[in-house]
Design a protein around this motif. Sequence first.
Motif, PDB file in Angstrom:
ATOM      1  N   VAL A   1       0.818  -1.209   0.000  1.00 46.49           N
ATOM      2  CA  VAL A   1       0.000   0.000   0.000  1.00 46.49           C
ATOM      3  C   VAL A   1       0.855   1.263   0.000  1.00 46.49           C
ATOM      4  O   VAL A   1       0.519   2.254  -0.661  1.00 46.49           O
ATOM      5  CB  VAL A   1      -0.948   0.005   1.218  1.00 46.49           C
ATOM      6  N   GLU A   2       1.980   1.251   0.703  1.00 48.80           N
ATOM      7  CA  GLU A   2       2.787   2.461   0.864  1.00 48.80           C
ATOM      8  C   GLU A   2       3.274   3.038  -0.471  1.00 48.80           C
ATOM      9  O   GLU A   2       3.184   4.262  -0.675  1.00 48.80           O
ATOM     10  CB  GLU A   2       3.984   2.186   1.786  1.00 48.80           C
ATOM     11  N   PRO A   3       3.786   2.223  -1.405  1.00 52.23           N
ATOM     12  CA  PRO A   3       4.205   2.793  -2.689  1.00 52.23           C
ATOM     13  C   PRO A   3       3.057   3.466  -3.447  1.00 52.23           C
ATOM     14  O   PRO A   3       3.255   4.510  -4.066  1.00 52.23           O
ATOM     15  CB  PRO A   3       4.727   1.573  -3.450  1.00 52.23           C
ATOM     16  N   LEU A   4       1.863   2.861  -3.368  1.00 49.16           N
ATOM     17  CA  LEU A   4       0.708   3.438  -4.037  1.00 49.16           C
ATOM     18  C   LEU A   4       0.301   4.745  -3.355  1.00 49.16           C
ATOM     19  O   LEU A   4      -0.072   5.722  -4.020  1.00 49.16           O
ATOM     20  CB  LEU A   4      -0.452   2.442  -4.023  1.00 49.16           C
ATOM     21  N   LYS A   5       0.394   4.760  -2.027  1.00 49.04           N
ATOM     22  CA  LYS A   5       0.083   5.973  -1.276  1.00 49.04           C
ATOM     23  C   LYS A   5       1.034   7.102  -1.675  1.00 49.04           C
ATOM     24  O   LYS A   5       0.610   8.257  -1.871  1.00 49.04           O
ATOM     25  CB  LYS A   5       0.189   5.698   0.226  1.00 49.04           C
ATOM     26  N   GLN A   6       2.327   6.800  -1.798  1.00 47.96           N
ATOM     27  CA  GLN A   6       3.312   7.813  -2.189  1.00 47.96           C
ATOM     28  C   GLN A   6       3.046   8.324  -3.605  1.00 47.96           C
ATOM     29  O   GLN A   6       3.243   9.506  -3.900  1.00 47.96           O
ATOM     30  CB  GLN A   6       4.727   7.238  -2.087  1.00 47.96           C
ATOM     31  N   LEU A   7       2.584   7.428  -4.473  1.00 46.27           N
ATOM     32  CA  LEU A   7       2.252   7.818  -5.839  1.00 46.27           C
ATOM     33  C   LEU A   7       1.102   8.817  -5.849  1.00 46.27           C
ATOM     34  O   LEU A   7       1.113   9.794  -6.614  1.00 46.27           O
ATOM     35  CB  LEU A   7       1.879   6.573  -6.652  1.00 46.27           C
ATOM     36  N   VAL A   8       0.132   8.584  -4.985  1.00 44.80           N
ATOM     37  CA  VAL A   8      -1.012   9.492  -4.868  1.00 44.80           C
ATOM     38  C   VAL A   8      -0.569  10.852  -4.329  1.00 44.80           C
ATOM     39  O   VAL A   8      -1.002  11.907  -4.824  1.00 44.80           O
ATOM     40  CB  VAL A   8      -2.095   8.880  -3.958  1.00 44.80           C
ATOM     41  N   ILE A   9       0.295  10.835  -3.327  1.00 50.82           N
ATOM     42  CA  ILE A   9       0.798  12.085  -2.739  1.00 50.82           C
ATOM     43  C   ILE A   9       1.569  12.900  -3.781  1.00 50.82           C
ATOM     44  O   ILE A   9       1.406  14.124  -3.895  1.00 50.82           O
ATOM     45  CB  ILE A   9       1.686  11.790  -1.517  1.00 50.82           C
ATOM     46  N   GLU A  10       2.420  12.214  -4.552  1.00 51.22           N
ATOM     47  CA  GLU A  10       3.185  12.894  -5.593  1.00 51.22           C
ATOM     48  C   GLU A  10       2.269  13.479  -6.666  1.00 51.22           C
ATOM     49  O   GLU A  10       2.502  14.588  -7.164  1.00 51.22           O
ATOM     50  CB  GLU A  10       4.187  11.926  -6.218  1.00 51.22           C
ATOM     51  N   LEU A  11       1.234  12.739  -7.020  1.00 52.25           N
ATOM     52  CA  LEU A  11       0.296  13.214  -8.033  1.00 52.25           C
ATOM     53  C   LEU A  11      -0.433  14.459  -7.537  1.00 52.25           C
ATOM     54  O   LEU A  11      -0.638  15.411  -8.304  1.00 52.25           O
ATOM     55  CB  LEU A  11      -0.699  12.120  -8.386  1.00 52.25           C
ATOM     56  N   SER A  12      -0.815  14.470  -6.275  1.00 52.30           N
ATOM     57  CA  SER A  12      -1.476  15.647  -5.698  1.00 52.30           C
ATOM     58  C   SER A  12      -0.576  16.867  -5.803  1.00 52.30           C
ATOM     59  O   SER A  12      -1.031  17.967  -6.155  1.00 52.30           O
ATOM     60  CB  SER A  12      -1.837  15.392  -4.229  1.00 52.30           C
ATOM     61  N   GLY A  13       0.698  16.673  -5.500  1.00 45.68           N
ATOM     62  CA  GLY A  13       1.646  17.783  -5.580  1.00 45.68           C
ATOM     63  C   GLY A  13       1.794  18.312  -7.001  1.00 45.68           C
ATOM     64  O   GLY A  13       1.871  19.527  -7.218  1.00 45.68           O
ATOM     65  N   ARG A  14       1.797  17.407  -7.977  1.00 43.34           N
ATOM     66  CA  ARG A  14       1.927  17.835  -9.372  1.00 43.34           C
ATOM     67  C   ARG A  14       0.673  18.569  -9.844  1.00 43.34           C
ATOM     68  O   ARG A  14       0.758  19.561 -10.575  1.00 43.34           O
ATOM     69  CB  ARG A  14       2.200  16.626 -10.267  1.00 43.34           C
ATOM     70  N   PHE A  15      -0.487  18.074  -9.434  1.00 47.41           N
ATOM     71  CA  PHE A  15      -1.725  18.777  -9.782  1.00 47.41           C
ATOM     72  C   PHE A  15      -1.730  20.185  -9.179  1.00 47.41           C
ATOM     73  O   PHE A  15      -2.216  21.142  -9.796  1.00 47.41           O
ATOM     74  CB  PHE A  15      -2.946  18.004  -9.308  1.00 47.41           C
ATOM     75  N   ASP A  16      -1.194  20.310  -7.964  1.00 43.69           N
ATOM     76  CA  ASP A  16      -1.100  21.630  -7.331  1.00 43.69           C
ATOM     77  C   ASP A  16      -0.224  22.570  -8.155  1.00 43.69           C
ATOM     78  O   ASP A  16      -0.511  23.773  -8.269  1.00 43.69           O
ATOM     79  CB  ASP A  16      -0.534  21.505  -5.917  1.00 43.69           C
ATOM     80  N   LEU A  17       0.836  22.026  -8.746  1.00 44.96           N
ATOM     81  CA  LEU A  17       1.735  22.853  -9.571  1.00 44.96           C
ATOM     82  C   LEU A  17       1.048  23.291 -10.860  1.00 44.96           C
ATOM     83  O   LEU A  17       1.247  24.421 -11.325  1.00 44.96           O
ATOM     84  CB  LEU A  17       3.016  22.081  -9.886  1.00 44.96           C
ATOM     85  N   VAL A  18       0.242  22.404 -11.446  1.00 46.10           N
ATOM     86  CA  VAL A  18      -0.526  22.803 -12.625  1.00 46.10           C
ATOM     87  C   VAL A  18      -1.485  23.932 -12.257  1.00 46.10           C
ATOM     88  O   VAL A  18      -1.628  24.917 -13.005  1.00 46.10           O
ATOM     89  CB  VAL A  18      -1.313  21.618 -13.220  1.00 46.10           C
ATOM     90  N   SER A  19      -2.138  23.808 -11.112  1.00 45.66           N
ATOM     91  CA  SER A  19      -3.054  24.854 -10.640  1.00 45.66           C
ATOM     92  C   SER A  19      -2.308  26.169 -10.423  1.00 45.66           C
ATOM     93  O   SER A  19      -2.810  27.248 -10.761  1.00 45.66           O
ATOM     94  CB  SER A  19      -3.734  24.423  -9.341  1.00 45.66           C
ATOM     95  N   LYS A  20      -1.100  26.068  -9.868  1.00 42.99           N
ATOM     96  CA  LYS A  20      -0.298  27.271  -9.615  1.00 42.99           C
ATOM     97  C   LYS A  20       0.040  27.980 -10.919  1.00 42.99           C
ATOM     98  O   LYS A  20      -0.071  29.211 -11.018  1.00 42.99           O
ATOM     99  CB  LYS A  20       0.986  26.877  -8.882  1.00 42.99           C
ATOM    100  N   GLU A  21       0.465  27.224 -11.934  1.00 48.66           N
ATOM    101  CA  GLU A  21       0.798  27.831 -13.221  1.00 48.66           C
ATOM    102  C   GLU A  21      -0.449  28.377 -13.918  1.00 48.66           C
ATOM    103  O   GLU A  21      -0.380  29.413 -14.596  1.00 48.66           O
ATOM    104  CB  GLU A  21       1.497  26.812 -14.125  1.00 48.66           C
TER     105      GLU A  21
END
Length: 337
Positions: free
Chosen positions: A280-300
């Motif tokens: 579960v942990e690797p999948l959880k980290q993947l979700v966290i990373e994706l959230s951060g990238r979506f935040d960067l798209v929103s920022k731009e």
Amino acid sequence: MRCTQKVLFSCGNPFKALFSEENNACISPQLLSLLNNFETSLRVSITELVPKGDDKNDFLTVSWMIQAMHSLCETHQGITTLMTTDLDLPVSDMEESLIDMYVDMSSKLLELCNAFTSELYRLNHGNMLLKLAFGNPEVFSLSHIDRWRQHMASKNPSIQNCGEVLSSLVESMNHHHHKKVLVRALYGVKVKTLYIFSVFDASFTHSSKNLLYLTIPEEMEEVPWGQAFMELQNMINPEIKKTFLSDRFAVIRDLEAVESGVEKLYAAVQEGWDPNLSVVEPLKQLVIELSGRFDLVSKETSCLLETMVSAREALCESLWTKIKSDDADDYVRIVCE
């Protein structure tokens, strides 16, 4: 699904006069230099968005979306500087219709930016549901996954309306025949913006219905950015078309990786397998990373939105200054008479 090709100049070619040698000969060397510098910068920015290497699907990643939106932000900052500082033209030279043109264009682009931001928020809400599901593997429950499934299957009304807005922007490009340096620069900005926005629309709606294919007239072959733009969309459009013919979970590859992992985990749990931390942990980290990238798209995207608002305010201020100056001149003339 069919990759729809929307031709940019279906109602005639406004560039035939705009890019003629006779018209360029009338442009002062200083203005021509400013235009060439801007269009060369536009070419470089478009070239940087062309997928490199063996993997032509690089543009379907959130990283490419961040890069593309950042590139648009820089391009609109450049046209803002050109409009409000470099050219330093009085409103009488720019013409009020040019301000109307930019205000109309930016209003519709702001609507699209808000729709993209709304969709990014919706996707990140789905990530939040997954974080809850993966928060404690010892008490893992499929109920959170079910809620996530329902949420991801829902539709965003704002995104569903983007196609109509894009179509109206493309149509408006057929009605401007100004022989002005600024209008020529704005055309390049609009072409780049509309195409990238149509790629975002395709990624968010899982449909190529509104994907644009903008043709470049022969008269524009001389502009620095024309060839780079054609290369960009000629590489991206066929790959998007193939994507929609596949059985992929999502268009955005990062999101597809998460959805694929979640579905496999869901099926395994249904078959009686107990999830453990190592899985579960690797999948959880993947979700966290994706959230951060979506935040960067929103920022731009917010950067682009703020840039367009600032440009509109600057142009409207120029117009207001001109109006006040004209009123003052009229007053002086009346008093003197």
